[in-house]
Design a protein around this motif. Structure first.
Motif, PDB file in Angstrom:
ATOM      1  N   GLN A 112       0.818  -1.216   0.000  1.00 23.04           N
ATOM      2  CA  GLN A 112       0.000   0.000   0.000  1.00 23.04           C
ATOM      3  C   GLN A 112       0.855   1.271   0.000  1.00 23.04           C
ATOM      4  O   GLN A 112       0.381   2.354   0.306  1.00 23.04           O
ATOM      5  CB  GLN A 112      -0.927   0.009   1.229  1.00 23.04           C
ATOM      6  N   ASP A 113       2.144   1.102  -0.333  1.00 27.05           N
ATOM      7  CA  ASP A 113       3.072   2.232  -0.332  1.00 27.05           C
ATOM      8  C   ASP A 113       2.611   3.286  -1.343  1.00 27.05           C
ATOM      9  O   ASP A 113       2.629   3.062  -2.551  1.00 27.05           O
ATOM     10  CB  ASP A 113       4.475   1.736  -0.689  1.00 27.05           C
ATOM     11  N   SER A 114       2.216   4.424  -0.834  1.00 25.30           N
ATOM     12  CA  SER A 114       1.688   5.483  -1.708  1.00 25.30           C
ATOM     13  C   SER A 114       2.787   6.381  -2.261  1.00 25.30           C
ATOM     14  O   SER A 114       2.523   7.276  -3.056  1.00 25.30           O
ATOM     15  CB  SER A 114       0.681   6.343  -0.933  1.00 25.30           C
ATOM     16  N   HIS A 120       7.426   3.631 -11.380  1.00 27.03           N
ATOM     17  CA  HIS A 120       7.955   2.523 -10.585  1.00 27.03           C
ATOM     18  C   HIS A 120       6.874   1.521 -10.203  1.00 27.03           C
ATOM     19  O   HIS A 120       7.135   0.312 -10.133  1.00 27.03           O
ATOM     20  CB  HIS A 120       8.666   3.064  -9.342  1.00 27.03           C
ATOM     21  N   THR A 121       5.668   2.009  -9.957  1.00 26.04           N
ATOM     22  CA  THR A 121       4.572   1.093  -9.641  1.00 26.04           C
ATOM     23  C   THR A 121       4.277   0.188 -10.834  1.00 26.04           C
ATOM     24  O   THR A 121       4.135  -1.035 -10.697  1.00 26.04           O
ATOM     25  CB  THR A 121       3.296   1.875  -9.264  1.00 26.04           C
ATOM     26  N   PHE A 140      -2.826   0.102  -8.410  1.00 22.74           N
ATOM     27  CA  PHE A 140      -2.995   1.314  -9.217  1.00 22.74           C
ATOM     28  C   PHE A 140      -4.165   2.175  -8.740  1.00 22.74           C
ATOM     29  O   PHE A 140      -4.420   3.242  -9.318  1.00 22.74           O
ATOM     30  CB  PHE A 140      -3.203   0.942 -10.691  1.00 22.74           C
ATOM     31  N   SER A 141      -4.856   1.719  -7.691  1.00 27.03           N
ATOM     32  CA  SER A 141      -6.017   2.471  -7.195  1.00 27.03           C
ATOM     33  C   SER A 141      -5.648   3.886  -6.768  1.00 27.03           C
ATOM     34  O   SER A 141      -6.463   4.814  -6.881  1.00 27.03           O
ATOM     35  CB  SER A 141      -6.659   1.724  -6.015  1.00 27.03           C
ATOM     36  N   LYS A 142      -4.426   4.048  -6.296  1.00 31.96           N
ATOM     37  CA  LYS A 142      -4.000   5.375  -5.832  1.00 31.96           C
ATOM     38  C   LYS A 142      -3.894   6.389  -6.973  1.00 31.96           C
ATOM     39  O   LYS A 142      -3.789   7.592  -6.733  1.00 31.96           O
ATOM     40  CB  LYS A 142      -2.653   5.262  -5.105  1.00 31.96           C
ATOM     41  N   PHE A 143      -3.905   5.885  -8.220  1.00 31.17           N
ATOM     42  CA  PHE A 143      -3.834   6.781  -9.383  1.00 31.17           C
ATOM     43  C   PHE A 143      -5.212   7.025 -10.004  1.00 31.17           C
ATOM     44  O   PHE A 143      -5.306   7.603 -11.091  1.00 31.17           O
ATOM     45  CB  PHE A 143      -2.890   6.195 -10.443  1.00 31.17           C
ATOM     46  N   SER A 163       5.295   3.214 -19.026  1.00 30.38           N
ATOM     47  CA  SER A 163       5.425   2.073 -18.126  1.00 30.38           C
ATOM     48  C   SER A 163       4.051   1.463 -17.808  1.00 30.38           C
ATOM     49  O   SER A 163       3.895   0.243 -17.733  1.00 30.38           O
ATOM     50  CB  SER A 163       6.122   2.516 -16.832  1.00 30.38           C
ATOM     51  N   LEU A 164       3.051   2.333 -17.630  1.00 33.74           N
ATOM     52  CA  LEU A 164       1.679   1.867 -17.384  1.00 33.74           C
ATOM     53  C   LEU A 164       1.153   1.101 -18.598  1.00 33.74           C
ATOM     54  O   LEU A 164       0.514   0.049 -18.460  1.00 33.74           O
ATOM     55  CB  LEU A 164       0.773   3.061 -17.080  1.00 33.74           C
TER      56      LEU A 164
END
Length: 564
Positions: A112-114, A120-121, A140-143, A163-164
């Protein structure tokens, strides 16, 4: 490329019948490479020794760097990504696996590192996932904003978007987050691709056509070397190592191509069977795509020979044999016995003997490697394939348009993908228990194999659609889909393209299945087969009609060495 029905009073081998025979001959263009690879001369032994010494020294430097940063996951991921894209990961498998284990342990503790950015994710997701480590797309929910869309400001993070985009191709069926990721990244990357002065524009343009997950390692590594060289913080020893290794591999490929061309010419295939596709180099490109690691020399040679024999078999059924001849030919293949072919036409008899003897030789080739012989599974697939080809020939003779469901059941067998996957697995099973399980599941069209067949068969159908209209040929998947569903050509193309994309997703899901029918270490070879099918049938049939794109690719990977 033209096609026509002709009457041959004198068939190319000895005359087979007392009467003139009407044959649906497709006029394939000849080999475009001439004697180029026959003229190959190996480098001076002293030069080869010097290269090997430098390669060993550079390899040691790269290995040391991998070990040094193994406990720093983000740095490890970037270096592993570079090594894999440059096409030299087979030399660092142990170090890469150790680094990934540590990276995955770190991920599980901090999933869960935001603080991780989009680049990098996405990179961590892709590298871990493609090596079989389960990572949820929820990272990817944080985006994603409150409306369920990716945050608009991300469009300015070009490295993150790329990268995504790369990561999104590992999606499975029903993964809405990664579907949105693909859609979002494509929209904004297309904008950047049109900016000629943007430093990432060439790499983005390449990626939009050839996504890394679908990319053929040999081909894409050749292009990526140029992109990597322009990166401001690239690892110099890794770059030089990759260039030298590419040139050494290319020399090996030239040597193997020389031997394969001599084998092909020894049977005088183009002269004896003038109705076939003469495609030694293109067939070899398929084998190198499946077996990238230089150590698989025997596998590449056997695979190429099997592919060429398959080509001749296909062309006999598709472009020369009469239905009466094909009925007898199929029965003879089912018996798989050279003593029962006296009644066949002379051209079929000759090919039958060549194919039979070649598969016997394959058994000896496998034996030289000290591994158990499972060539009988490949023979079984030749028989299955012949029966499927005969069904298509019968439909063609009857002018029958099957329903899509009817066509699909036969197409899974006639795609030839099962045969070639079996040939590739002859050299790659883990142990005897896994081997039997794998070969039997492949023959029974298990989930990943069925998906592989869909990719190979229907991509071919889509690109051959217009050409097949102009020759005496069985209808393909598009016409059958139109018949069953009463839709337009456009809708049929959309539906079949969707089937192909869903097949990729099914193979992706197999990475994480605990009850997979195919041993995990063998999945890369399934992927590699699908990758070369995707490349060859990208908007054209690059095997049947050797386009400028295919010629340029073959020159890049087999003819033109890299400047060091």
């Amino acid at each position: 490329m033209s096609s026509q029905t002709v009457v041959l009073a004198s068939p190319p081998v000895a005359a087979q019948t007392k009467f003139d025979v009407t044959r649906p001959i497709a006029k394939f263009h000849p080999c475009v490479w001439g004697n180029h690879f026959l003229n190959y001369t190996p480098s001076d032994e002293e030069v080869v020794t010097e290269r090997k010494m430098e390669l060993e020294s550079l390899k040691l430097e790269v290995r040391k760097e991998l070990l040094k940063i193994a406990d720093r996951p983000l740095e490890s991921m970037k270096l592993i990504d570079a090594i894999e894209r440059l096409g030299v990961s087979y030399h660092f498998e142990k170090e890469i696996e150790e680094s990934l284990k540590q990276a995955y342990d770190a991920y599980k503790k901090n999933d869960q590192d935001s603080s991780l950015d989009l680049y990098h994710t996405s990179l961590s997701f892709r590298i871990l996932a493609q090596h079989g480590y389960y990572v949820s797309s929820e990272i990817f929910s944080k985006f994603i904003d409150e409306h369920g869309s990716f945050i608009g400001s991300l469009k300015s993070d070009i490295m993150g978007l790329l990268s995504l985009y790369d990561a999104a191709y590992l999606r499975g069926n029903g993964d809405t987050i990664m579907e949105k990721a693909l859609e979002f990244s494509v929209v904004h990357l297309k904008v950047v691709a049109m900016e000629k002065d943007h430093p990432l524009a060439p790499q983005i343009c390449r990626a939009l056509v050839y996504p890394i997950h679908k990319g053929v390692v040999l081909i894409e590594s050749r292009h990526y070397i140029s992109f990597y060289e322009k990166q401001p913080f690239h690892m110099r020893s890794l770059l030089r190592y990759s260039k030298l290794e590419f040139n050494v591999r290319q020399s090996l490929h030239k040597e193997e191509l020389k031997d394969l061309t001599m084998w092909w010419r020894s049977f005088e295939f183009p002269k004896t069977f003038p109705f076939i596709r003469d495609r030694v180099v293109e067939a070899y490109l398929n084998s190198v795509s499946v077996f990238h690691d230089p150590k698989f020399s025997v596998a590449r040679v056997v695979y190429t020979k099997a592919f060429l024999l398959l080509t001749v078999l296909d062309d006999i059924y598709d472009s020369y044999g009469t239905i009466e001849e094909l009925e007898a030919f199929t029965k003879a293949i089912e018996r798989w016995d050279k003593s029962t072919i006296d009644e066949l036409p002379s051209y079929m008899k000759l090919f039958y003997e060549i194919q039979y003897d070649s598969y016997k030789q394959f058994e000896d080739d496998v034996a030289t490697l000290g591994i158990k012989n499972y060539v009988q599974y490949a023979v079984k697939e030749v028989i299955t394939l012949s029966k499927a080809y005969l069904q298509e020939a019968r439909w063609c003779k009857m002018k029958y348009v099957p329903t899509f469901d009817e066509y699909f059941q036969n197409a899974i067998k006639s795609s030839a993908t099962t045969l070639m996957v079996v040939v590739s697995l002859l050299f790659n099973y883990v142990d005897e228990t896994d081997a039997k399980k794998t070969f039997e599941s492949v023959s029974k069209n298990s989930k990943p194999q069925r998906a592989t067949c869909i990719i190979g068969r229907f991509m071919d159908d889509l690109v051959d659609y217009e050409w097949d209209k102009h020759r005496d040929h069985v209808v393909g998947g598009v016409d059958c889909y139109i018949k069953q569903h009463s839709v337009s050509e456009e809708k049929a193309f959309e539906a079949i393209n969707m089937m192909v994309e869903n097949a990729w997703k099914e193979i992706n899901e197999e990475i994480f299945e605990s009850t997979t029918t195919i041993a995990k270490p063998l999945l890369p070879y399934i992927y590699n087969f699908c990758r070369i099918m995707d490349y060859v049938y990208k908007n054209e049939n690059g095997y049947t009609i050797v386009s400028q794109r295919m010629k340029d690719t073959i020159k890049l990977v087999f003819i033109e060495p890299l400047s060091i």
